[in-house]
Structure formats: C-alpha cells, structure tokens
Write an enzyme that holds these catalytic residues in place. Sequence first.
Site, PDB file in Angstrom:
ATOM      1  CE  LYS A 115      31.624   0.058  76.825  1.00  0.00           C
ATOM      2  NZ  LYS A 115      30.313  -0.327  76.290  1.00  0.00           N
ATOM      3  NE  ARG A 165      23.870   1.298  72.918  1.00  0.00           N
ATOM      4  CZ  ARG A 165      24.871   0.944  73.729  1.00  0.00           C
ATOM      5  NH1 ARG A 165      25.410   1.840  74.533  1.00  0.00           N
ATOM      6  NH2 ARG A 165      25.332  -0.289  73.740  1.00  0.00           N
TER       7      ARG A 165
HETATM    8  C1  LIG Z   1      29.766  -1.092  77.095  1.00  0.00           C
HETATM    9  C2  LIG Z   1      28.899  -2.240  76.787  1.00  0.00           C
HETATM   10  C3  LIG Z   1      28.741  -3.277  77.729  1.00  0.00           C
HETATM   11  C4  LIG Z   1      29.377  -3.224  79.092  1.00  0.00           C
HETATM   12  O1  LIG Z   1      28.768  -2.224  79.844  1.00  0.00           O
HETATM   13  P1  LIG Z   1      29.091  -2.029  81.398  1.00  0.00           P
HETATM   14  O2  LIG Z   1      28.045  -1.091  81.859  1.00  0.00           O
HETATM   15  O3  LIG Z   1      30.457  -1.469  81.487  1.00  0.00           O
HETATM   16  O4  LIG Z   1      28.978  -3.372  82.015  1.00  0.00           O
HETATM   17  C5  LIG Z   1      27.946  -4.344  77.375  1.00  0.00           C
HETATM   18  N1  LIG Z   1      27.343  -4.409  76.173  1.00  0.00           N
HETATM   19  C6  LIG Z   1      27.466  -3.435  75.240  1.00  0.00           C
HETATM   20  C7  LIG Z   1      26.769  -3.582  73.941  1.00  0.00           C
HETATM   21  C8  LIG Z   1      28.245  -2.320  75.529  1.00  0.00           C
HETATM   22  O5  LIG Z   1      28.373  -1.350  74.610  1.00  0.00           O
END
Ligand SMILES: *Cc1c(COP(=O)(O)O)cnc(C)c1O
Length: 365
Positions: A36, A131
Amino acid sequence: MTAPRLEIDLEKISDNAHTLVNALAQKGICVTGVTKSVRGCMRVAEAFTRAGITQFGDSRVGNIESMRQAGFSAPITLIRSPMMSEAERVVRYAGMSFNTEIDVISALSSAAEVQGVVHGVVLMVELGDLREGIMPGDLIDTVRRTLRFPGIKLKGIGTNLACRSGVAPDEKNMGQLSALANIVESTFGNSLDIVSGGNSANIDWALSGADTGRVNNLRLGEAILLGRETLHRRPIKGLHTNAFSIVAEIIELKVKPSRPWGQLAQNAFGETAPIADQGTITQAIAAIGHYDVDPMGLVPPSGIKIIGASSDHLILDVGTTHLRVGSEVTFDVNYSALIRAMSSPFVTKVMTVMRRHRGAKTVIH
Ligand SMILES: *Cc1c(COP(=O)(O)O)cnc(C)c1O
C-alpha cells in the site's frame, strides 16, 4: 534529471525482504508483503517476489486492481475492511479480505456467488489498539455466522496493533490471539490456515525469542521498505534504511535574516511562524512542499536544516554547505513522506534496477 524525484533502490528492498522472510521462517511465520505505501507498485512487488514472498496485501482495491491489470497473478489480500459499496470489486481482484462486519461478509458472499468464486475471509479481532476488530467475546458468534455464507471460506483470524493507539504486540495479546484460534478450532472442528499477528510493529516480539504460539503470518510494509520496526522506529539489524530517497532542486539561495519582519499572523497552514532570531543565515528554497511530500518526514543531509515548508517550497538553512541555485539535495524519508511522495503526481519515481546493471536507472510513471 527531473526533480523532485523519489529514488527507489529495488535491490535494497529485495535484500530487506529476503532477510526478514528468512528470520521469520525460523519462527514458522510467513510474510505477506504489503504494497500500500508504494501504491501497488509492480516493480516493488516483483522485488518482494525475488525475495521469496508469495502473498501480498494492500489496503486499496484500486491498487490491487492496477496490479491485476499489469498481469500480477499472486494472491493479494485486501487488508482494510472492505466498504460494502466495493464488495463486487473486492471479490473480483482480491482472493481474500480482512473483515469485521457480518453485513459486509454477506455482501462479499453474494458477489462471490454471482462471480462463481469463493472469497476468503480473515476475521480481525480487537486486542486493545481500538482500530478495526471484532471484540473477542463476539468472535465465536461471528465465526458461526461467517461459516454459513456459501460464497465465503473462513481462512483464519488476525489482529492489528500499534497503528492507532501505539499498543505494543507482546506475549499477552499475541497469546490471546493464539488462544482464540484454538477456541475457534475446538468449537467448530475446523482448522484455521492463517493466524495473522500484525504488522511491522510485531518485529521485536517475533524475533525476541518469545513463544510465537499459533501466529504464522505477519503483514509487513514499512519494515521491508524502510528497514525499521515501527514501535520505536529503530533500524532492524542487517536491513537497509535508505532504499528510498527524495531529491529536490534548489531554486533560490540567499543570505537572509532568520527572523521575519512585519506583523505576524498565520502562515499558509494556520501556524504561527517561529520568531527566534539567529542572525543572518544562508537560506535556500527547494522546489518541493506539502503538495509533493510530508516535509516533516524528510531527513536532510548533515549541515542542512529544514526550517519551514509551504505547498510548493521547502525552506532550508544550508549552513556552510556549498550549494547553488540548480543544486540537488537528497533527503531520507519516513513513512509519511514516502506515502505522500508515492501518491503525488508531481514526484517522478526513479527505480534503480538489478545489481548486474549497476548504475543503470530506469524511470517509471
Ligand atoms: C498497513 C497495514 C499493514 C502493514 O503495516 P506496516 O507498518 O507498513 O508493516 C498491516 N496490516 C494492516 C491491517 C495494515 O493496514
């Protein structure tokens, strides 16, 4: 070369991914590579693949759709709870999604039936970060209802910590996730393929020697891309922290007073300008601003300080460095600067390709 630009070293990303995949494999944990923060960039996904990553995650259906359109066929999970209104696209482009709402799962099931496929669901559990997540006491009931949908296959459970409130993954909350996996299996007599413990904030816990229990998956973006765990943003041993950098060009360089004059009110972003007087300074303006990047997420080279930013301008105290109008300045980036730069149409993305073409660069976008 055009500026501003985001320089991406795919070799460093691949190295980082490889190191983490191997370290976590020893704990029985597989890595979902999260794309992402690079907007589903195919070159980065390919760098993940070279490092042995076989499953991918993204929070935006649009990113997943563009990866599919580019011919990417590996499994991709939608890691943000789907919007009801996008159920049809979620099923079309992602084989699996993270969910917490039965009405959304119902919509996904209907879409899957129409498309003649089965959509995988991971139920996310709330373990304190507040969250997304089903409250633990409601999990069994949600599993029961999920199992009834003909278009859905329950793949597992997961949780997400740290992102909203900074709650650290530890033996207690991870132990609770493992216990919930066992309870689900003993209640329904099924087996859960996936117990997904979290994100880059889980690195210390996973590699600390703690018992990782049933957790067999982590979803990693920042740890791979920027080489840091995210609870304290400490560098992870053996990883590159500079796979990404931002280059901006100086458009003005003048000796000016450090203190503004005239009556002071709000600046462009509603802040009141600092008025500390440090005498005259060599002030440079780099042609980059909030429109391109999160200026507060840039780390300047030594000898240069960031002293202000507006939409299009980054104000620097360049000290005694020998810059000129037309010079370029290279900054390290944090996560916030990275995602803004990746999504700004004004920032050119420049990728360094394979090591065997050392020095060769190829421009995309
Ligand atoms: C963005 C996200 C991740 C990855 O997070 P990082 O801190 O970039 O490793 C994992 N799980 C969810 C649900 C996320 O939204």
